[in-house]
Design a protein around this motif. Structure first.
Motif, short mmCIF file in Angstrom:
data_model
loop_
_atom_site.label_atom_id
_atom_site.label_comp_id
_atom_site.label_asym_id
_atom_site.label_seq_id
_atom_site.Cartn_x
_atom_site.Cartn_y
_atom_site.Cartn_z
N PHE A 58 0.80 -1.21 0.00
CA PHE A 58 0.00 0.00 0.00
C PHE A 58 0.84 1.27 0.00
N LEU A 59 2.10 1.20 0.41
CA LEU A 59 2.94 2.40 0.45
C LEU A 59 3.81 2.52 -0.78
N ASP A 60 4.57 1.49 -1.10
CA ASP A 60 5.44 1.55 -2.28
C ASP A 60 5.77 0.13 -2.72
N LEU A 61 5.23 -0.27 -3.85
CA LEU A 61 5.43 -1.63 -4.35
C LEU A 61 6.85 -1.84 -4.84
N ILE A 84 14.13 4.84 -6.61
CA ILE A 84 15.15 5.44 -5.74
C ILE A 84 14.55 6.65 -5.02
N SER A 85 13.43 6.45 -4.36
CA SER A 85 12.78 7.53 -3.61
C SER A 85 12.89 7.27 -2.12
N VAL A 90 12.25 3.95 3.07
CA VAL A 90 11.59 3.68 4.35
C VAL A 90 10.88 2.33 4.32
N SER A 91 10.17 2.07 3.23
CA SER A 91 9.46 0.79 3.12
C SER A 91 10.44 -0.37 3.09
N GLY A 110 20.20 -8.01 -0.16
CA GLY A 110 19.59 -7.35 -1.32
C GLY A 110 18.95 -6.03 -0.94
N PRO A 111 18.06 -5.99 0.08
CA PRO A 111 17.52 -4.70 0.52
C PRO A 111 18.58 -3.70 0.96
N MET A 112 19.68 -4.17 1.55
CA MET A 112 20.73 -3.23 1.94
C MET A 112 21.39 -2.61 0.71
#
Length: 819
Positions: A58-61, A84-85, A90-91, A110-112
């Motif tokens: 719901f915030l950023d796919l 790259i926002s 945050v998400s 990967g997220p890092m």
């Protein structure tokens, strides 16, 4: 520094939440029974995973997945919305903390990496791409600088995750970036050193007995050191290998390649089903919750169903390890080796251990540490169940609407395979003269390398990352051999997983190698004809109308273009009247402006015509050959405007927003002589990367401004790269790949615009050759302009590269244009 602080926050939160969860699960199992423990385990995991999914769905796919395919595509030159926002950052960070703490089979690396890329983009621009948050920093506000900082951020993310500065640099070079330079190498290396050092200093006080500032090479993802007891008594030094073990390592690499290809194929099949049926955000949340519940049930169910065994019957590969765990020295007193001690909380009798409890009811990092460094001889069935369960759950988890990495799950799967092989070899020949001393943990490390190579198809970066994170340079050659074997075997069946997900998302990615038949296909057969172009002088209303109906990023600017042919777009009736019937009405106040403009454009057309006069070897003119110059070349493509340069969409929007119009009080001759920019380049950069919208421009302009004229000459890129329509697609592929182009103008021999090549034309597996014309033979190309007959060269055929031929012709065209 920013990336290292974010990595520390992620690591501290994940470890605290995970430690609390498993401690509470074992307490409930001992006091209230297994059912209460199971309910708490499932509910805890579902709660955390549900919150993480809500943030993404719901915030950023764009925060889902590892982010490697998206960042790799961005660095390849493809613009991806909101990748790259700040909202994605945050998400991503909150989601990875909750999802890893929820016991899903995924990693943090990967997220890092994605988080580091976002930080690099924001730092370079001084602001967020989709909000007004930021500072007035203009020095690095360009696409090239932004890509460089994103590359540096990616490397810092990997360096922070694994404490691997060299591995971070090589990861970006090998897997992420498409364009590289020597200057960017040392910049990235310096940034990764700073990042890894900050993580090492700060996190050492959290994990290493609160000794702040101890440079112990602590990492967010730690698998333990292979240096020996001098570094940590829990991780004894690994024995050296013998040459005869290399065939075993090669066989493990082949198995890793096959398992990796199977993993990729199964994950691709599931991802296609997910893209077809899982679209609504509510369905995404339900899917991820179902995966979370399935993971909890499988972990807890297999542990309860697996039989326990007496601790006294356990075997160890080292007598010292048995004494350390069950002898006079209790590791619980100092906590140094407690994480390697076999667990038996779910056993009915005291003094029993459960191998699956040690491997499944813990974090993936500690599972890998058990497989790498534990001297306990695990049951083969426990290892097989752990590997199969981890492989199945990782396959269905990667691609769901949560942030997820792939390195740690792949290492876990490969470690179980390698541990099985290592224990089997140890039991067959524990101290053989031919094979030497066998340590199953070393084979687990090589199995992890094989699985990583089979899934990702990376080579050098994986070798360096594993060496740096385990401090094991002794087995550098076996790791290299294993990974190369896995890559070669895996490439025979499927692509790497990241490349498969790029194709699955429909991203027009330009690979290293050109498509098939690119060396035979010419640009004229695959370019987009009738491109949208602009005159050097344009009315503001026409620019707005074109930008409103066209989403192109750049446009060729031409001269000698009939005023009714500049925009071949389908419009409404009102817009057609304003477009195709337009004249330079705003210039009527300038004396003789329209007539002089037409005469000037006609004069430029004649001066830019290519008249090639060749001389014979004796120096005399060949009158017969000169007579053939008037013949029309049947392969020549007709254009409709002499190419002057290109202008970007963002530039046009800024010019209109800043109301940069010509001064109508001056004569046309004065307008033509004055070619100075009326705004500074900083005025373009201050809006980057968010250009003014069409609605903002329409609100800012007065009714009179819509009929005013914009002079595009001072702002266009007169040195933009162009290609002749006869150039082969291999050359075009090289230009797009090495220069990061998004569009390329195609011209004919008279330097007239005939078409445009975009990434859409290059995004194919094979170029289909036209049936009407055979492709020219590269071995028999003659030196000379395309519109001259071969008879001028007296049947002298000279092999030549068509790209060099066009470069020479285009240089001549620019000289004529300058004249």
């Amino acid at each position: 520094i920013i990336v290292s602080l974010l990595a520390i926050v992620v690591d501290v939160c994940v470890k605290a939440l995970t430690k609390h969860k498993f401690h509470r699960v074992r307490e409930l199992s001992a006091s209230d029974g297994h059912w209460h423990s199971f309910s708490y385990f499932v509910g805890y995991n579902a709660l955390f995973v549900g919150i993480a999914t809500l943030l993404v769905a719901f915030l950023d796919l764009k925060a889902k997945g590892s982010g490697v395919p998206e960042i790799k595509s961005y660095l390849n030159g493809r613009k991806i919305h909101r990748v790259i926002s700040i909202r994605t950052l945050v998400s991503k960070l909150a989601g990875v903390i909750l999802s890893v703490s929820g016991s899903l089979v995924l990693g943090k690396e990967g997220p890092m990496m994605h988080a580091g890329a976002v930080v690099g983009a924001i730092v370079s621009q001084g602001r967020d791409e989709f909000s007004k948050i930021g500072l007035s920093i203009l020095s690095f506000r360009s696409d090239a600088e932004k890509r460089s900082f994103v590359s540096i951020g990616c490397a810092c993310g990997v360096a922070a995750a694994f404490s691997a500065p060299l591995g971070g640099v090589l990861f970006v070079i090998e897997e992420a970036a498409s364009y590289w330079s020597v200057e960017l190498t040392w910049r990235t290396f310096f940034a990764t050193i700073v990042c890894a050092s900050c993580v090492d200093v700060i996190i050492s006080g959290v994990n290493d007995n609160a000794e702040w500032g101890l440079m112990s090479q602590s990492a967010v993802i730690s698998f333990g050191s292979f240096e020996g007891a001098s570094r940590d008594p829990c991780y004894p030094e690994q024995p050296p290998y013998r040459f005869l073990q290399l065939p075993i390592f090669i066989l493990m690499g082949a198995v890793g390649g096959l398992l990796g290809a199977s993993f990729n194929a199964f994950n691709l099949y599931i991802s296609k089903l997910r893209n077809r049926y899982v679209i609504d955000p509510r369905v995404r949340v339900l899917e991820t919750l179902a995966v979370s519940v399935l993971t909890s049930v499988m972990f807890f169910g297999f542990v309860l169903a697996y039989p326990c065994r007496a601790a006294k019957d356990a075997r160890f590969t080292s007598a010292d390890a048995e004494q350390a765990l069950y002898g006079t020295v209790d590791p619980a007193t100092n906590g140094t080796c407690a994480h390697l001690r076999p667990e038996g909380t779910f056993c009915d009798a005291v003094g029993q251990i459960n191998d699956l409890e040690s491997l499944l009811l813990t974090s993936l990092d500690e599972t890998v540490q058990q497989l790498f460094h534990s001297k306990l001889v695990f049951e083969y069935s426990a290892l097989a169940i752990t590997g199969l369960v981890a492989m199945f759950l990782a396959c269905i988890t990667y691609g769901t609407s949560i942030p997820s990495g792939l390195f740690v799950p792949a290492i876990t799967i490969g470690s179980t395979m390698g541990r099985i092989v290592g224990q089997f070899v140890w039991e067959m020949a524990p101290h053989s003269h031919l094979l030497g001393d066998i340590d199953p943990g070393t084979y687990a490390l090589l199995g992890a390398a094989a699985m990583l190579g089979g899934i990702t198809r990376m080579t050098i970066s994986i070798v360096v990352i594993l060496i740096e994170t385990t401090n094991n340079s002794t087995y550098a050659i076996p790791i290299m051999v294993t990974i190369m074997t896995a890559k070669v075997i895996g490439d025979q069946f499927t692509e790497g997983l990241y490349d498969m997900h790029i194709e699955l998302q429909g991203i027009k990615f330009i690979h290293n190698t050109p498509p098939k038949n690119a060396h035979k296909a010419q640009v004229r057969d695959h370019m987009a004809r009738n491109p949208v172009v602009f005159n050097m002088f344009e009315r503001a209303s026409d620019i707005i109308d074109t930008l409103r109906h066209c989403s192109h990023n750049g446009f060729p600017v031409v001269s000698d273009l009939p005023l009714s042919r500049s925009r071949p777009l389908e419009r409404t009736e009102a817009s057609n009247r304003s477009l195709h019937g337009r004249t330079l009405l705003a210039l009527e106040s300038i004396e003789g402006s329209e007539d002089q403009l037409q005469r000037t454009q006609s004069f430029a057309q004649h001066r830019l015509r290519r008249h090639h006069i060749l001389r014979s070897p004796s120096g005399s003119r060949d009158q017969e050959n000169l007579a053939d110059l008037g013949e029309e070349d049947p392969d020549e493509v007709q254009g409709f405007g002499v190419f002057e340069g290109t202008i970007l969409r963002s530039q046009l929007l800024v010019l209109l927003y800043e109301r940069v119009f010509i001064d109508e009080s001056k004569t046309f001759a004065e307008q033509m002589q004055q070619n100075d920019a009326r705004i500074h380049w900083r005025d373009f950069y201050k809006y980057y990367p968010r250009s003014p919208s069409i609605n903002d421009i329409c609100d800012r302009l007065s009714p009179e401004d819509f009929n005013r004229i914009v002079d595009l000459r001072p702002y266009l890129n007169a040195s933009a790269v162009t290609v002749h329509h006869s150039v082969f697609m291999t050359r075009v592929h090289q230009l797009f790949r090495h220069l990061g182009l998004r569009h390329l103008t195609v011209v004919n021999t008279s330097n007239q615009v005939v078409g445009v090549v975009t990434r859409a034309q290059l995004h194919c597996h094979e170029f289909v050759m036209p049936e009407s014309r055979e492709s020219p033979d590269l071995q028999g190309s003659y030196v000379g302009p395309a519109n001259l007959p071969p008879s001028l060269f007296q049947n002298q055929v000279v092999p030549v590269d068509p790209a060099l031929l066009h470069a020479a012709e285009h240089s001549g065209s620019q000289l004529n244009q300058a004249a």
